[in-house]
Design an enzyme around this catalytic site. Structure first.
Site, PDB file in Angstrom:
ATOM      1  N   LEU A  25      55.660  43.493  47.611  1.00  0.00           N
ATOM      2  CA  LEU A  25      54.787  42.291  48.417  1.00  0.00           C
ATOM      3  C   LEU A  25      55.456  41.300  47.704  1.00  0.00           C
ATOM      4  O   LEU A  25      55.058  39.976  48.012  1.00  0.00           O
ATOM      5  CB  LEU A  25      53.327  42.482  47.649  1.00  0.00           C
ATOM      6  CG  LEU A  25      52.781  43.748  48.361  1.00  0.00           C
ATOM      7  CD1 LEU A  25      51.383  43.946  47.891  1.00  0.00           C
ATOM      8  CD2 LEU A  25      53.158  44.195  49.750  1.00  0.00           C
ATOM      9  N   ARG A  26      56.324  41.117  46.804  1.00  0.00           N
ATOM     10  CA  ARG A  26      57.189  39.941  46.331  1.00  0.00           C
ATOM     11  C   ARG A  26      56.173  39.080  45.479  1.00  0.00           C
ATOM     12  O   ARG A  26      56.677  37.790  45.049  1.00  0.00           O
ATOM     13  CB  ARG A  26      57.867  39.146  47.310  1.00  0.00           C
ATOM     14  CG  ARG A  26      58.708  39.841  48.251  1.00  0.00           C
ATOM     15  CD  ARG A  26      59.890  40.482  47.610  1.00  0.00           C
ATOM     16  NE  ARG A  26      60.694  41.211  48.425  1.00  0.00           N
ATOM     17  CZ  ARG A  26      61.709  42.059  48.235  1.00  0.00           C
ATOM     18  NH1 ARG A  26      61.735  42.454  46.740  1.00  0.00           N
ATOM     19  NH2 ARG A  26      62.608  42.454  48.873  1.00  0.00           N
ATOM     20  N   ASP A  50      58.969  51.381  52.805  1.00  0.00           N
ATOM     21  CA  ASP A  50      59.975  51.007  51.846  1.00  0.00           C
ATOM     22  C   ASP A  50      60.089  49.495  52.197  1.00  0.00           C
ATOM     23  O   ASP A  50      61.414  48.860  52.243  1.00  0.00           O
ATOM     24  CB  ASP A  50      61.275  51.579  52.056  1.00  0.00           C
ATOM     25  CG  ASP A  50      62.241  51.273  50.838  1.00  0.00           C
ATOM     26  OD1 ASP A  50      61.702  50.849  49.818  1.00  0.00           O
ATOM     27  OD2 ASP A  50      63.319  51.553  50.857  1.00  0.00           O
ATOM     28  N   HIS A  90      62.349  39.951  53.179  1.00  0.00           N
ATOM     29  CA  HIS A  90      63.582  38.855  52.463  1.00  0.00           C
ATOM     30  C   HIS A  90      63.242  37.734  53.465  1.00  0.00           C
ATOM     31  O   HIS A  90      62.974  37.710  54.614  1.00  0.00           O
ATOM     32  CB  HIS A  90      64.745  39.398  52.627  1.00  0.00           C
ATOM     33  CG  HIS A  90      64.988  40.378  51.606  1.00  0.00           C
ATOM     34  ND1 HIS A  90      65.140  40.274  50.221  1.00  0.00           N
ATOM     35  CD2 HIS A  90      65.409  41.801  51.610  1.00  0.00           C
ATOM     36  CE1 HIS A  90      65.446  41.347  49.620  1.00  0.00           C
ATOM     37  NE2 HIS A  90      65.742  42.154  50.443  1.00  0.00           N
TER      38      HIS A  90
END
Lengths: 427, 322
Positions: A65-66, A306, A310
């Site tokens: 989820l960054r 997965d 980005h």
């Protein structure tokens, strides 16, 4: 909204085998009645599910989820809402955040953000070792208390086998399953499957041996202990074969595959399209078929997205210099259902791979549909064609390898703990 | 790769020799041949690219290749800008920014060398319409002008491609030159292409490129008409690929005596620069079989040909030098 009645849907629960047209009554976040026609329930809201399926909400076993650390790419709020729109009610988050989820404070920060976002649930995994450095054991008891149902290497395999053994033993002490990445990093220095395509493109290859060497070492260590070990993102026929032979000896083992591995091959990268730069890499058609067979044979019991969103910059440039990973939460459900169309899996089995199986692994309440259980549900329109484009992706990561594909199913409503987190007017 | 051809099947960029049909490959050689006459004259320029700007964009240093591209552009009367780019500037965003800035200076053609495979294609996909990209070497992928000058040299020496057996000796795994040679020579109909190397220097499934694979130099050289030695980078000794230069030379270095297995009139080629005593010994490199300096000369004509073809300004009578 505490009382909801979903009417006249095809109720599908892979755990119980339920498959009938009927109603579901939900009150205070739980399913209170299930099946048949429900007339003795006064809802605050009704959902007409005629012609649609009602299934347990999906549990995605691996979704980056960054946040914290890379919110330029995505964040908990954006991805948990995108997940909800895709019928996913639980996102399981690997610990390789910045900072790494190796302390209760980081875990609490994540769960706080997730609660505030009010989309899909977010389940953080604790780090197996401090900083994922593979040296010092993390405080797993504290991580468990903070809400981690498992510990993981976060894609960075522990190189010291003694540390790995002790980490597994320690995790077992607290009944925490350990999620491992079956890779030998020394063999995985390339950027595409080692084979004819990488040779043509002049790209450094990653042999399947990178997976089997990593898996073999980890299997040997895991077999010496009692820990429940799960291998994430298998990519090769040989890896699946190795796991198959071991499963007869050790029932504590499980594995998953990323959904894109079941549809794509390294040939998709022929034009240096960085959307197909993945880790582990896409392999060849033989591997893809073997993985499909392994899923059908229940050697691989779980399918995950997965998800690795980005930003444009990370995917812009010559292939090897781009960041590996694909955005996947938007396409998990329709691709899993396509495995049914492709006659790889029955519908109940396909749903099980993204619901009850990951729930069992992590001891989660969701992933099932039963009276008294949590109302984590998705209403699916199985015949609602849509094109996968940058515009239709709800994730902030537009790096989907499936751009241009047409899908036939989508979630029309998603409920988390009986709360509608996605409904048509949000689409 | 389709990005390098326009809708008429003509060169729009020159990125790879893979997939080019025999007619196009032959046309490149024929065009180069017509330029060879220009190069031999006292006034060596033609005005075909007058007013055009060629930017040599080298992310990887290479004096030799850059010079030949520069010379080719100047022979065609183009304005040439040499840009040596810091190798740290490899992030996509920086590359694109740089490209856009250079395009804003009205560049017509970029000659690009980069250490990443696919970099030239990446640029080709992002340049404005009408701007051409020439690949001067990208990673391990392609060095198509080198392959074409090699093919030109082979045709010059041997006449026809079909009956030939060609052996490529050395580091095939990391060689963009070898890949481009294999595609070009297969496209031109060479009878047999062999690669000769220890397994550590062969890429996976190299036979799928259309070559015969040999580990043994003696067997691989038997009856061949053309032997191409590849440059061996010294860092291969550090990467557990080879035990050392002396062992490599002992087993894979070209010498007069080892070449006795080849056809008596076999020629020896090398893309340069040569590591004497590693890939090839001096006696052979400087001997009558060697066409290494012819390759260098032919490189100018090939690059002139490619430059005119991608900009659609091929001359009907290029021999008429101004």
């Amino acid at each position: 909204m505490s009382r909801i009645l979903i009417r006249n849907g095809r109720l599908l629960d892979p755990e119980s085998g339920l498959d009938e047209v009927g109603d579901i009554a939900i009150a205070d976040g739980r399913i209170v009645q299930l099946g048949g026609r429900i007339d003795d329930f006064t809802p605050e809201k009704s959902v007409d599910a005629t012609g649609r399926w009602v299934i347990p909400g999906l549990i995605d076993l691996s979704a980056r989820l960054r946040e914290p650390g890379a919110t330029r790419k995505a964040d908990i709020a954006s991805e948990s809402h995108a997940a909800a729109a895709a019928g996913i009610t639980t996102l399981v988050m690997p610990p390789d955040t910045h900072p790494v989820m190796d302390s209760p404070s980081v875990v609490e920060q994540v769960t706080h953000r997730a609660d505030h976002a009010a989309g899909a649930r977010v389940v953080p995994l604790g780090a197996l070792t401090v900083g994922l450095a593979g040296e010092q054991l993390s405080g797993m008891a504290g991580l468990a208390a903070a809400g981690c149902p498992a510990v993981a290497d976060g894609g960075r395999p522990i190189q010291d086998s003694l540390v790995l053994q002790r980490a597994l033993d320690y995790a077992c002490t607290f009944s925490l399953p350990a999620l491992l990445t079956p890779v030998d990093p020394c063999l995985a220095t390339g950027c595409l499957n080692e084979g004819p395509t990488a040779t043509r493109l002049g790209l450094p290859g990653i042999p399947a041996a990178a997976e089997t060497a990593g898996l073999g070492r980890q299997l040997a260590v895991a077999s010496a202990g009692r820990a429940r070990v799960h291998f994430g993102r298998l990519s090769s026929a040989e890896g699946a074969r190795l796991l198959t032979s071991e499963l007869g000896e050790n029932r504590h083992l499980t594995a998953d595959a990323a959904i894109h591995q079941l549809f794509l091959t390294d040939q998709d990268a022929m034009e240096y399209d960085s959307r197909f730069h993945l880790d582990p890499p896409l392999r060849d058609i033989v591997d893809r078929q073997a993985l499909r067979q392994a899923v059908a044979d229940r050697v691989i019991r779980i399918i995950c997205s997965d998800h690795q969103p980005h930003d444009q910059d990370a995917k812009d440039g010559p292939f090897a210099s781009t960041s590996p990973g694909a955005s996947g939460i938007d396409t998990l459900l329709p691709l899993v259902l396509r495995l049914v169309e492709d006659e790889v899996l029955s519908l109940p089995r396909a749903l099980a791979t993204v619901t009850v199986e990951p729930a069992r692994l992590l001891g989660l309440e969701g992933g099932r549909m039963a009276v008294g259980g949590a109302a984590d549900l998705a209403v699916i329109d199985p015949v609602s064609p849509w094109f996968c484009t940058r515009e239709t992706l709800r994730s902030r990561g537009h790096n989907s390898p499936f751009l241009g594909w047409e899908f036939s199913a989508r979630a029309t409503h998603t409920l988390v703990a009986g709360r509608l987190v996605h409904r048509p007017d949000e689409a | 790769m389709s990005v390098q051809l326009n809708e008429h099947g003509e060169l729009r960029h020159f990125l790879t020799t893979e997939g080019l049909d025999p007619q196009l490959l032959t046309r490149i050689l024929d065009t180069a041949e017509s330029f060879a006459g220009v190069i031999g004259k006292s006034i060596k320029t033609v005005p075909l690219l007058r007013g055009r700007t060629v930017v040599n964009l080298f992310f990887e240093s290479s004096t030799r290749t850059r010079t030949t591209f520069e010379l080719a552009a100047k022979r065609l009367s183009a304005d040439v800008l040499n840009v040596a780019v810091d190798t740290t500037a490899t992030k996509g965003e920086s590359l694109l920014d740089m490209l856009r800035n250079l395009q804003a200076m009205q560049a017509d053609m970029f000659v690009i060398r980069h250490d990443q495979s696919g970099a030239a294609e990446y640029f080709a996909r992002h340049v404005d319409p009408g701007v051409a990209v020439l690949n001067a070497g990208d990673g391990w992928h392609a060095h198509p002008t080198q392959a074409m000058l090699d093919a030109y040299t082979i045709r010059q020496q041997k006449g026809a491609f079909e009956p030939l057996r060609v052996a490529i000796v050395g580091d095939i795994r990391h060689s963009r030159v070898a890949r481009s040679q294999i595609h070009a020579l297969n496209g031109l109909g060479v009878g047999e292409i062999r690669v000769i190397a220890p397994n550590t220097l062969l890429p996976a499934d190299v036979d799928t490129l259309g070559v015969q694979v040999y580990n043994d130099l003696g067997a691989g050289l038997r009856d061949v008409d053309v032997v191409i030695a590849l440059r061996l980078q010294r860092e291969r000794m550090q990467g557990a690929l080879l035990p050392g230069e002396s062992e490599y030379f002992r087993h894979y270095g070209l010498t007069e005596s080892r070449l006795r297995a080849a056809h008596p009139e076999a020629i020896v080629m090398h893309p340069g620069p040569i590591n004497r005593g590693v890939e090839i010994d001096s006696e052979l490199a400087d001997g009558p079989r060697s066409v290494i300096l012819d390759q260098v000369t032919n490189g100018i004509a090939i690059r002139m040909a490619i430059m005119t073809m991608v900009l659609g300004v091929q001359p009907e009578t290029p021999r008429e030098a101004t």
